[in-house]
Design a protein around this motif. Structure first.
Motif, short mmCIF file in Angstrom:
data_model
loop_
_atom_site.label_atom_id
_atom_site.label_comp_id
_atom_site.label_asym_id
_atom_site.label_seq_id
_atom_site.Cartn_x
_atom_site.Cartn_y
_atom_site.Cartn_z
N ALA A 26 0.83 -1.20 0.00
CA ALA A 26 0.00 0.00 0.00
C ALA A 26 0.86 1.23 0.00
O ALA A 26 0.44 2.29 -0.46
CB ALA A 26 -0.93 0.00 1.21
N ASN A 31 -3.02 7.50 -4.23
CA ASN A 31 -4.35 8.04 -4.48
C ASN A 31 -4.30 9.46 -5.05
O ASN A 31 -5.33 9.99 -5.43
CB ASN A 31 -5.14 8.08 -3.17
CG ASN A 31 -5.64 6.71 -2.76
OD1 ASN A 31 -6.45 6.10 -3.43
ND2 ASN A 31 -5.13 6.22 -1.64
N SER A 356 -6.63 -5.92 1.08
CA SER A 356 -6.77 -4.78 1.99
C SER A 356 -7.93 -3.89 1.55
O SER A 356 -8.45 -4.02 0.44
CB SER A 356 -5.48 -3.97 2.04
OG SER A 356 -5.21 -3.37 0.78
N ARG A 358 -9.87 0.27 2.01
CA ARG A 358 -9.75 1.68 2.39
C ARG A 358 -11.17 2.24 2.51
O ARG A 358 -11.97 2.09 1.59
CB ARG A 358 -8.97 2.47 1.36
CG ARG A 358 -8.72 3.93 1.74
CD ARG A 358 -7.95 4.66 0.64
NE ARG A 358 -7.43 5.93 1.10
CZ ARG A 358 -8.10 7.08 1.09
NH1 ARG A 358 -9.35 7.11 0.62
NH2 ARG A 358 -7.54 8.19 1.53
N ASP A 380 -6.69 3.61 5.95
CA ASP A 380 -6.03 2.69 5.03
C ASP A 380 -5.60 1.43 5.77
O ASP A 380 -4.80 1.50 6.71
CB ASP A 380 -4.77 3.34 4.43
CG ASP A 380 -5.06 4.01 3.11
OD1 ASP A 380 -5.96 3.55 2.39
OD2 ASP A 380 -4.38 5.00 2.80
N ASP A 381 -6.11 0.29 5.36
CA ASP A 381 -5.71 -0.99 5.93
C ASP A 381 -4.48 -1.50 5.20
O ASP A 381 -4.46 -1.59 3.98
CB ASP A 381 -6.88 -1.99 5.79
CG ASP A 381 -6.50 -3.40 6.17
OD1 ASP A 381 -5.90 -3.57 7.24
OD2 ASP A 381 -6.81 -4.32 5.40
N SER A 382 -3.43 -1.85 5.94
CA SER A 382 -2.20 -2.34 5.32
C SER A 382 -2.37 -3.76 4.81
O SER A 382 -2.95 -4.61 5.49
CB SER A 382 -1.05 -2.30 6.33
OG SER A 382 0.10 -2.94 5.79
N ASP A 397 -1.09 0.41 9.11
CA ASP A 397 -2.39 1.05 8.93
C ASP A 397 -2.23 2.56 9.08
O ASP A 397 -1.44 3.04 9.89
CB ASP A 397 -3.38 0.54 9.98
CG ASP A 397 -3.65 -0.95 9.84
OD1 ASP A 397 -3.40 -1.50 8.75
OD2 ASP A 397 -4.10 -1.55 10.84
N ARG A 398 -3.03 3.33 8.30
CA ARG A 398 -2.87 4.79 8.30
C ARG A 398 -4.22 5.49 8.41
O ARG A 398 -5.22 5.04 7.86
CB ARG A 398 -2.17 5.23 7.01
CG ARG A 398 -0.71 4.88 6.95
CD ARG A 398 -0.11 5.31 5.63
NE ARG A 398 -0.58 4.50 4.54
CZ ARG A 398 0.16 3.56 3.95
NH1 ARG A 398 1.38 3.34 4.36
NH2 ARG A 398 -0.33 2.85 2.96
N TRP A 400 -6.13 9.18 7.68
CA TRP A 400 -6.07 10.43 6.94
C TRP A 400 -7.01 11.47 7.56
O TRP A 400 -8.16 11.16 7.88
CB TRP A 400 -6.53 10.24 5.50
CG TRP A 400 -5.67 9.40 4.61
CD1 TRP A 400 -5.32 8.10 4.79
CD2 TRP A 400 -5.10 9.81 3.36
NE1 TRP A 400 -4.57 7.66 3.73
CE2 TRP A 400 -4.42 8.69 2.83
CE3 TRP A 400 -5.11 11.00 2.63
CZ2 TRP A 400 -3.74 8.73 1.62
CZ3 TRP A 400 -4.45 11.04 1.42
CH2 TRP A 400 -3.77 9.93 0.93
#
Length: 453
Positions: A26, A31, A356, A358, A380-382, A397-398, A400
């Motif tokens: 990812a 994006n 994954s 999102r 965001d799922d890794s 994982d992130r 935003w």
């Protein structure tokens, strides 16, 4: 097998892991195709049609435009990723700011043909990354330098069936350029320290131990154990469906196909070729040594397919909400294997990625004819399992958080601005004979100019 022996086998084997797991995770799926989307955390992109950039996400949106429209700009990515760690023999393996800043440009154009048909074109980058460790970094066999750049050329068309249904189809041509370098770091020290354990375990004879020890002793930290460079084109397609309940409520389903890129490039390693028979006999997984000579190498990279559902609802005259969920089939990426012309395996790594997702939610406020404001949040799922993480991009994982605005000069021209803060979780993991902790965050800033003819 003793713990030291396991570490030694791992230390020798990981020297072959030239391209890290995260080089195609990812962390390299981008994006950033528009600044308006950046300001809403890319929520609802398949159903929003506020500028030409949305068409690169869903070609069916072409039917929402009644005159030719252009959008062009760039997103500036400013990451802050730090790694701290130690090798099994106690050497420090820490470095800050491993990811450099980068610009991600975009260009889009949409043109209706009549009330039912239209076409569009875009230039974006859907994948890319760069990480840089010092040449003398202790874990240079894990980190080193990784650079991947892509350019996606898309041509698409759309058909409106009636007031509710529209369909779009696009063709993607992706140009990819990659360069990967890995360095010995303190692997020679680790190998030398554990040769006695290998002898006791019967994996090396005294004669082999003496030869391997002598060769390892002559390898410095900044020795380039592997260098791979190549560029190639890959091709795929994308499609989208748009369903309009009315002018204020619409929903979308989009699909982007898998793209296979077959790299043919140059490979070299400063490891002596005399190590190759020992590697083959013992199955230690050493990188293929060329003694500094350049040979041809090939690698197949599968960029995964992606599905996304999106929605847009104008819940009040000046307010709208938008949302999306994307699903990426990263489980298609199970191994990374490079081979030479003679059939020799230059390196191999078991990846074991998982699919994954999102999710994103945002809102837009239409203040007046000149100003529009937007915001969004996303997760965001890794795709990388915890036991597969790597320091090249210690994927995680992130979350935003985004905000943005559009200023319209008149009915034809406008400018978008967006900013996002991306926060990654702190993670701990082992990679070969090293233990690491990592943390990462990033700021993203984007500006686009839009013009309708």
């Amino acid at each position: 097998m003793s713990q030291k022996t396991r570490f030694t086998k791992s230390a020798i084997a990981v020297a072959v892991a030239i391209v890290s797991t995260q080089a195609w995770s990812a962390g390299f799926q981008l994006n950033e195709f528009s600044s308006s989307g950046l300001g809403r955390a890319y929520s609802g992109e398949g159903a929003i049609a506020d500028d030409a950039g949305n068409v690169s996400r869903n070609p069916a949106l072409i039917t929402m435009f009644d005159r030719p429209t252009f959008s062009g700009g760039a997103v500036f990515v400013d990451p802050d990723v730090n790694v701290s760690g130690r090798s099994v023999i106690g050497n420090n393996a820490s470095q800050d700011n491993i990811a450099p800043t980068a610009w991600v440009p975009n260009l889009h154009f949409v043109a209706p043909i009549n009330d039912q048909f239209g076409w569009g074109a875009s230039v974006t980058s859907n994948y890319g990354l760069a990480t840089e460790f010092n040449d003398s970094f202790a874990a240079g066999s894990m980190g080193g330098k990784t650079d991947l750049e892509t350019l996606n050329l898309n041509l698409s068309g759309a058909y409106r069936l009636n007031n509710s249904w529209s369909f779009g189809l696009g063709f993607d041509a992706v140009y990819a350029r990659a360069k990967v370098e890995r360095y010995a770091g303190d692997l020679p020290q680790i190998i030398g320290a554990n040769i006695p354990a290998l002898v006791r375990a019967g994996q090396l004879s005294p004669q082999q131990a003496a030869a391997v020890g002598a060769q390892a002793g002559g390898i410095s930290r900044d020795t380039q154990i592997a260098h791979l460079k190549g560029d190639e084109w890959g091709f795929g397609w994308n499609a989208g469906i748009l369903y309009e309940v009315d002018k204020n409520n619409r929903y979308a389903l989009t699909y982007r196909s898998e793209i296979k890129v077959d790299f043919d490039g140059d490979y070299k390693s400063s490891l002596p070729a005399t190590l190759n028979p020992v590697n083959a006999a013992l199955g230690l997984g050493l990188p293929y040594g060329t003694g500094g000579s350049t040979i041809d190498g090939s690698l197949s990279l599968h960029l995964p397919e992606m599905w996304e559902i999106s929605g847009y609802n104008r819940v009040a005259p000046k307010w709208a909400v938008h949302y999306s969920m994307a699903y990426t089939s990263w489980s298609q990426f199970q191994e990374l294997k490079a081979k030479g012309d003679g059939g020799n395996t230059l390196f191999y790594k078991d990846e074991g990625f998982k699919d994954s997702y999102r999710i994103a939610l945002g809102t837009t406020y239409y203040m007046d004819d000149s100003w529009t404001f937007r915001s969004g949040i996303a997760f965001d799922d890794s795709p990388v399992p915890a036991n597969q993480r790597s320091i090249s991009i210690p994927d995680q994982d992130r979350l935003w958080l985004s905000a943005g605005t559009t200023y319209a000069f008149n009915k034809d021209a406008s400018v978008d601005a967006g900013v996002s803060y991306m926060h990654g979780q702190h993670v701990k993991f082992e990679e070969g004979p090293y233990q690491f902790k990592s943390e990462g965050k990033a700021w993203l800033y984007g500006v686009n100019f839009n013009y309708a003819f």
